[in-house]
Design an enzyme around this catalytic site. Sequence first.
Site, PDB file in Angstrom:
ATOM      1  N   ASP A  31       0.848  -1.194   0.000  1.00  0.00           N
ATOM      2  CA  ASP A  31       0.000   0.000   0.000  1.00  0.00           C
ATOM      3  C   ASP A  31       0.883   1.242   0.000  1.00  0.00           C
ATOM      4  O   ASP A  31       1.829   1.337   0.781  1.00  0.00           O
ATOM      5  CB  ASP A  31      -0.885  -0.020   1.249  1.00  0.00           C
ATOM      6  CG  ASP A  31      -2.009   1.000   1.215  1.00  0.00           C
ATOM      7  OD1 ASP A  31      -1.789   2.119   0.708  1.00  0.00           O
ATOM      8  OD2 ASP A  31      -3.092   0.690   1.721  1.00  0.00           O
ATOM      9  N   GLY A  95     -15.514   3.106   4.426  1.00  0.00           N
ATOM     10  CA  GLY A  95     -14.135   3.559   4.302  1.00  0.00           C
ATOM     11  C   GLY A  95     -13.481   3.240   2.971  1.00  0.00           C
ATOM     12  O   GLY A  95     -12.283   3.472   2.811  1.00  0.00           O
ATOM     13  N   GLN A  96     -14.232   2.723   1.998  1.00  0.00           N
ATOM     14  CA  GLN A  96     -13.645   2.437   0.688  1.00  0.00           C
ATOM     15  C   GLN A  96     -13.271   3.741   0.001  1.00  0.00           C
ATOM     16  O   GLN A  96     -14.089   4.665  -0.078  1.00  0.00           O
ATOM     17  CB  GLN A  96     -14.626   1.644  -0.180  1.00  0.00           C
ATOM     18  CG  GLN A  96     -14.039   1.218  -1.514  1.00  0.00           C
ATOM     19  CD  GLN A  96     -14.997   0.356  -2.335  1.00  0.00           C
ATOM     20  OE1 GLN A  96     -16.143   0.134  -1.961  1.00  0.00           O
ATOM     21  NE2 GLN A  96     -14.512  -0.130  -3.463  1.00  0.00           N
ATOM     22  N   HIS A 102     -10.649  -4.474  -3.030  1.00  0.00           N
ATOM     23  CA  HIS A 102      -9.298  -4.829  -2.598  1.00  0.00           C
ATOM     24  C   HIS A 102      -9.315  -5.269  -1.140  1.00  0.00           C
ATOM     25  O   HIS A 102     -10.065  -4.742  -0.330  1.00  0.00           O
ATOM     26  CB  HIS A 102      -8.309  -3.679  -2.814  1.00  0.00           C
ATOM     27  CG  HIS A 102      -8.706  -2.382  -2.201  1.00  0.00           C
ATOM     28  ND1 HIS A 102      -9.715  -1.591  -2.729  1.00  0.00           N
ATOM     29  CD2 HIS A 102      -8.244  -1.718  -1.120  1.00  0.00           C
ATOM     30  CE1 HIS A 102      -9.842  -0.499  -1.991  1.00  0.00           C
ATOM     31  NE2 HIS A 102      -8.960  -0.556  -0.999  1.00  0.00           N
ATOM     32  N   LEU A 103      -8.502  -6.251  -0.851  1.00  0.00           N
ATOM     33  CA  LEU A 103      -8.364  -6.799   0.491  1.00  0.00           C
ATOM     34  C   LEU A 103      -7.100  -6.239   1.119  1.00  0.00           C
ATOM     35  O   LEU A 103      -6.015  -6.347   0.550  1.00  0.00           O
ATOM     36  CB  LEU A 103      -8.278  -8.330   0.416  1.00  0.00           C
ATOM     37  CG  LEU A 103      -8.009  -9.061   1.730  1.00  0.00           C
ATOM     38  CD1 LEU A 103      -9.195  -8.901   2.676  1.00  0.00           C
ATOM     39  CD2 LEU A 103      -7.731 -10.533   1.456  1.00  0.00           C
ATOM     40  N   HIS A 104      -7.248  -5.642   2.295  1.00  0.00           N
ATOM     41  CA  HIS A 104      -6.101  -5.149   3.049  1.00  0.00           C
ATOM     42  C   HIS A 104      -5.526  -6.271   3.896  1.00  0.00           C
ATOM     43  O   HIS A 104      -6.277  -7.011   4.543  1.00  0.00           O
ATOM     44  CB  HIS A 104      -6.522  -4.021   3.998  1.00  0.00           C
ATOM     45  CG  HIS A 104      -6.962  -2.778   3.322  1.00  0.00           C
ATOM     46  ND1 HIS A 104      -6.138  -1.693   3.159  1.00  0.00           N
ATOM     47  CD2 HIS A 104      -8.152  -2.439   2.773  1.00  0.00           C
ATOM     48  CE1 HIS A 104      -6.792  -0.738   2.546  1.00  0.00           C
ATOM     49  NE2 HIS A 104      -8.027  -1.168   2.285  1.00  0.00           N
TER      50      HIS A 104
END
Length: 145
Positions: A31, A95-96, A102-104
């Site tokens: 990220d 919060g997107q 996408h996966l954090h």
Amino acid sequence: MADDCIFCRILDGAAPASLVHEDDRCVAFLDLFPGNPGHLLVVPRAHAPALAELDPDVGAHLFRVGQRLAATLRQLDDVRCDGLNLFLSDGAVAGQEVWHVHLHVLPRFSDDGVRLSFGQTRRAADREDLDRIAARIRALATSRA
């Protein structure tokens, strides 16, 4: 692919990324604005702005890749990782910020300053409300299966 999507541009090679995984269904990279060092994003190759638009098999694959990368983060000497959060934000109120699923994969350690909060006034829900909502979810989920 969406022209205005940073993740699609990364997938096309038009934007830089520090890749850690690549296969035919997804890529994973660090990220650019990490919660902690080692913060990864696992991104499907197919553009899907919302979770409901993502192929379920691809979604399952994202979590398998995320789980494998989480185990890898725990083995690194130069990344603090005493625990992990795996999370996916779906929608602005969740919060997107990038409209591509996408996966954090977020490494955690004591006093890292990262907070995921459910509010200061948490209290147990009423059991009747829980049972009523559960019944509605079961009925709708069963009809979509």
